[in-house]
Design a protein around this motif. Sequence first.
Motif, PDB file in Angstrom:
ATOM      1  N   SER A  28       0.411  -0.622  -0.634  1.00  0.00           N
ATOM      2  CA  SER A  28      -0.408  -0.124   0.063  1.00  0.00           C
ATOM      3  C   SER A  28       0.944   1.546  -0.223  1.00  0.00           C
ATOM      4  N   ILE A  29       1.949   1.350   0.430  1.00  0.00           N
ATOM      5  CA  ILE A  29       3.190   2.609   0.890  1.00  0.00           C
ATOM      6  C   ILE A  29       3.553   2.901  -0.847  1.00  0.00           C
ATOM      7  N   VAL A  30       3.885   1.443  -1.391  1.00  0.00           N
ATOM      8  CA  VAL A  30       4.923   1.537  -2.396  1.00  0.00           C
ATOM      9  C   VAL A  30       3.511   2.781  -3.415  1.00  0.00           C
ATOM     10  N   THR A  31       2.757   1.550  -3.463  1.00  0.00           N
ATOM     11  CA  THR A  31       1.709   2.378  -4.370  1.00  0.00           C
ATOM     12  C   THR A  31       0.958   3.535  -4.160  1.00  0.00           C
ATOM     13  N   VAL A  32       1.125   4.061  -2.622  1.00  0.00           N
ATOM     14  CA  VAL A  32       0.978   5.786  -2.019  1.00  0.00           C
ATOM     15  C   VAL A  32       1.640   6.248  -2.874  1.00  0.00           C
ATOM     16  N   ILE A  33       3.264   6.088  -2.804  1.00  0.00           N
ATOM     17  CA  ILE A  33       4.008   7.056  -3.387  1.00  0.00           C
ATOM     18  C   ILE A  33       4.084   6.974  -4.734  1.00  0.00           C
ATOM     19  N   ALA A  34       3.834   5.814  -5.153  1.00  0.00           N
ATOM     20  CA  ALA A  34       4.039   5.844  -6.402  1.00  0.00           C
ATOM     21  C   ALA A  34       2.477   6.567  -7.281  1.00  0.00           C
ATOM     22  N   GLY A  35       1.618   6.554  -6.896  1.00  0.00           N
ATOM     23  CA  GLY A  35       0.385   7.191  -7.669  1.00  0.00           C
ATOM     24  C   GLY A  35       0.965   9.031  -7.325  1.00  0.00           C
ATOM     25  N   LEU A  36       0.973   9.193  -6.179  1.00  0.00           N
ATOM     26  CA  LEU A  36       1.146  11.222  -6.002  1.00  0.00           C
ATOM     27  C   LEU A  36       3.003  10.860  -6.194  1.00  0.00           C
ATOM     28  N   LEU A  37       3.355   9.935  -6.442  1.00  0.00           N
ATOM     29  CA  LEU A  37       4.903  11.022  -8.169  1.00  0.00           C
ATOM     30  C   LEU A  37       3.953  10.828  -8.910  1.00  0.00           C
ATOM     31  N   VAL A  38       4.288   9.766  -9.897  1.00  0.00           N
ATOM     32  CA  VAL A  38       2.975  10.728 -10.907  1.00  0.00           C
ATOM     33  C   VAL A  38       1.788  11.414 -11.134  1.00  0.00           C
ATOM     34  N   CYS A  39       1.093  11.597  -9.990  1.00  0.00           N
ATOM     35  CA  CYS A  39       0.179  12.710 -10.154  1.00  0.00           C
ATOM     36  C   CYS A  39       0.625  13.626 -10.538  1.00  0.00           C
ATOM     37  N   PHE A  62       5.616   6.625 -15.514  1.00  0.00           N
ATOM     38  CA  PHE A  62       5.679   5.263 -14.114  1.00  0.00           C
ATOM     39  C   PHE A  62       6.731   3.940 -14.174  1.00  0.00           C
ATOM     40  N   PHE A  63       6.525   4.066 -15.774  1.00  0.00           N
ATOM     41  CA  PHE A  63       7.824   2.972 -16.117  1.00  0.00           C
ATOM     42  C   PHE A  63       9.105   3.072 -16.088  1.00  0.00           C
ATOM     43  N   SER A  64       9.035   3.799 -16.048  1.00  0.00           N
ATOM     44  CA  SER A  64      10.567   4.281 -14.724  1.00  0.00           C
ATOM     45  C   SER A  64      10.403   4.205 -13.502  1.00  0.00           C
ATOM     46  N   LEU A  65       9.793   4.222 -12.830  1.00  0.00           N
ATOM     47  CA  LEU A  65       9.451   3.816 -11.360  1.00  0.00           C
ATOM     48  C   LEU A  65       9.584   2.908 -11.470  1.00  0.00           C
ATOM     49  N   ALA A  66       8.635   1.552 -12.133  1.00  0.00           N
ATOM     50  CA  ALA A  66       8.759   0.653 -11.841  1.00  0.00           C
ATOM     51  C   ALA A  66       9.707  -0.006 -12.264  1.00  0.00           C
ATOM     52  N   PHE A  67      10.390   0.191 -13.030  1.00  0.00           N
ATOM     53  CA  PHE A  67      11.217  -0.182 -13.318  1.00  0.00           C
ATOM     54  C   PHE A  67      12.316  -0.050 -12.716  1.00  0.00           C
ATOM     55  N   ALA A  68      12.514   1.047 -11.714  1.00  0.00           N
ATOM     56  CA  ALA A  68      13.430   1.138 -10.307  1.00  0.00           C
ATOM     57  C   ALA A  68      12.842   0.103  -9.313  1.00  0.00           C
ATOM     58  N   VAL A  69      11.577  -0.121  -9.535  1.00  0.00           N
ATOM     59  CA  VAL A  69      11.017  -1.206  -8.348  1.00  0.00           C
ATOM     60  C   VAL A  69      11.720  -2.692  -8.453  1.00  0.00           C
ATOM     61  N   VAL A  70      11.222  -3.117 -10.389  1.00  0.00           N
ATOM     62  CA  VAL A  70      11.905  -4.189 -10.451  1.00  0.00           C
ATOM     63  C   VAL A  70      13.191  -4.620  -9.840  1.00  0.00           C
ATOM     64  N   SER A  71      14.027  -3.192 -10.529  1.00  0.00           N
ATOM     65  CA  SER A  71      15.787  -3.612 -10.899  1.00  0.00           C
ATOM     66  C   SER A  71      16.487  -3.614  -9.460  1.00  0.00           C
ATOM     67  N   TRP A  72      15.613  -2.847  -8.154  1.00  0.00           N
ATOM     68  CA  TRP A  72      16.070  -2.517  -6.937  1.00  0.00           C
ATOM     69  C   TRP A  72      16.179  -3.445  -6.183  1.00  0.00           C
ATOM     70  N   ILE A  73      14.441  -3.816  -6.664  1.00  0.00           N
ATOM     71  CA  ILE A  73      13.666  -4.372  -4.734  1.00  0.00           C
ATOM     72  C   ILE A  73      13.685  -6.171  -5.176  1.00  0.00           C
ATOM     73  N   GLY A  74      13.944  -6.041  -6.413  1.00  0.00           N
ATOM     74  CA  GLY A  74      14.349  -7.516  -7.043  1.00  0.00           C
ATOM     75  C   GLY A  74      15.272  -8.109  -6.613  1.00  0.00           C
ATOM     76  N   PRO A  75      16.553  -7.968  -7.007  1.00  0.00           N
ATOM     77  CA  PRO A  75      17.331  -8.364  -5.881  1.00  0.00           C
ATOM     78  C   PRO A  75      17.733  -8.109  -4.970  1.00  0.00           C
ATOM     79  N   GLY A  76      17.022  -7.517  -4.570  1.00  0.00           N
ATOM     80  CA  GLY A  76      17.052  -7.325  -2.932  1.00  0.00           C
ATOM     81  C   GLY A  76      16.273  -8.569  -2.194  1.00  0.00           C
ATOM     82  N   VAL A  77      15.328  -8.913  -2.800  1.00  0.00           N
ATOM     83  CA  VAL A  77      14.628  -9.480  -1.990  1.00  0.00           C
ATOM     84  C   VAL A  77      15.061 -11.609  -2.059  1.00  0.00           C
TER      85      VAL A  77
END
Length: 536
Positions: A28-39, A62-77
């Motif tokens: 929820s926090i990630v979605t809210v932050i991404a929505g506020l940033l894109v808005c 949006f897709f730049s932000l989503a790419f950052a989430v995937v490429s940074w959070i994915g390897p960490g997880v």
Amino acid sequence: MTKLLQNPVLVREMRQAARLSRTPVILSIVTVIAGLLVCAIGGAASTEAPPAEVGSILYQAFFSLAFAVVSWIGPGVAALTIVGERAGRTWEPLVLTGLSPRAVAQGKLLAALSYLGLYLAALAPVAALPFLFGGVTATEVVLGYALLAVFSVVAAGFGLAVSSGAATPAMALLVTLPLAVSASMLTYFGLGVGGSMLAHEVWATVPQGMPVWLPTAYARADLNTAYTVYLVALPVGVAWILVSFFREVTIANLSDPNDDRSSGLKRWFCMASALVVVIGALPPWLSRSHAWAIAMIAQGAQALLSAFTLLVLCAEPAGPSRRILAEWRLAKAGPLRRFFGPGLARTLALLVAVTALAELALAVVGAAANTTGSGASRERIGNALFAGYATSFFGFLAGFALFARSFPRGRLPPRAMLSLAMFAAVAGPLFVLAIAGLITSFGGNAYWIAAPSPLYVFALLDDIGVAAKHPALAAGVAAMVGWTILGAVLGAMGFRRLRTIARAARAAEGALEARLRAEDEAAARTSPATTDGVLG
């Protein structure tokens, strides 16, 4: 597919994740932050730009932000999955279940992808914001999500490979996060912004300077041969090479040291080299005027792939263990399986042979496709010189790796020695040339002093056709022959030393077994008889 979802490791990971109360909060926090940033970006852009342009800007954001989430959070997880088992002392019970390393790696990968899928699903409502302004289509959004899925597999595979070889969770994160951030930034600005400029030259409908251009190219570019080669074959091939390498590294790190840990990597190298040849052979036929340059780029990619694989495999055992030999006897393994098994000499011979064949094939493709222009023959010679330099220098590296592996283990590791030798061979002649140029007054053709360096081939390309007037070409040919001979000599010396060490180890092992057998026989003769009557 059902069998994959029934993986025990995946089922356990999903049950553990379902019990965590913080997962919905984080999403929820990630979605809210991404929505506020894109808005916020859309609101700032809408004051000056038309709606269609605002929609395109929101799409990029949006897709730049989503790419950052995937490429940074994915390897960490993924980096905390396997090493977390070891830190939590649950790795031994997992091994005792009898699951193979391949099944464990598969389950951990699917678990990390499921976690990343939750993030992408939570961000899906934000992806609908560009539709409020226009400028993008639903197809582009769906294709963007498909590419995010591919990046997720690559990112999770990288984190899993690091996690399988790390000792502690802190070490896994310290290795994973800096490399993931650096690679993502290089991909975003290099292949994103830089690649959009090249794509705009091929397809005018692709906007120039936009980092998220690949989904747009899939949706707007004309379906032709260039579309198939550059937008389908090349991305799919690169993704397969990366994902399959991370998978094989993970399986090798999870295997027991006495198991076969190198066959998978050898098969990967052969398949990856074949893929490089196939993909590299297609673009030269699309651009005949630059066929030699495109073929040379493919030759360079093959050379880098071979050097990287050599660094990975140069520390493997000199021969198969007794467990592997017993498994081969029980399975009645054929010559091909035995050849791909552990054994440094066989591994290096395979790498050299595959590299030579791949470089030769790409040189032939460059020569066959380059049929236009007055300098066609000159450029064909350039492809041949590049193939010769790459093959001969790699032969030297393979021979040196075998020689370095034969030293006692108290010295530098084989990878460190090979890295130092590679740096010295590449940069050393250039330093000598620079010093000679400062001390003496050589003319413009004095660069033949740097002929031993593989980078000399790029300087030699400018003198094809006039090289007979000075010793540049002769120095290049002599360097190629010299690297080949030196690699063969070092390889023979290393092979002989390894064989001597193996014979000594077998003799010592036989002597130890004979002594233990003699002690057992002596103990059996001197021990009192224990019959039923005595025991009674």
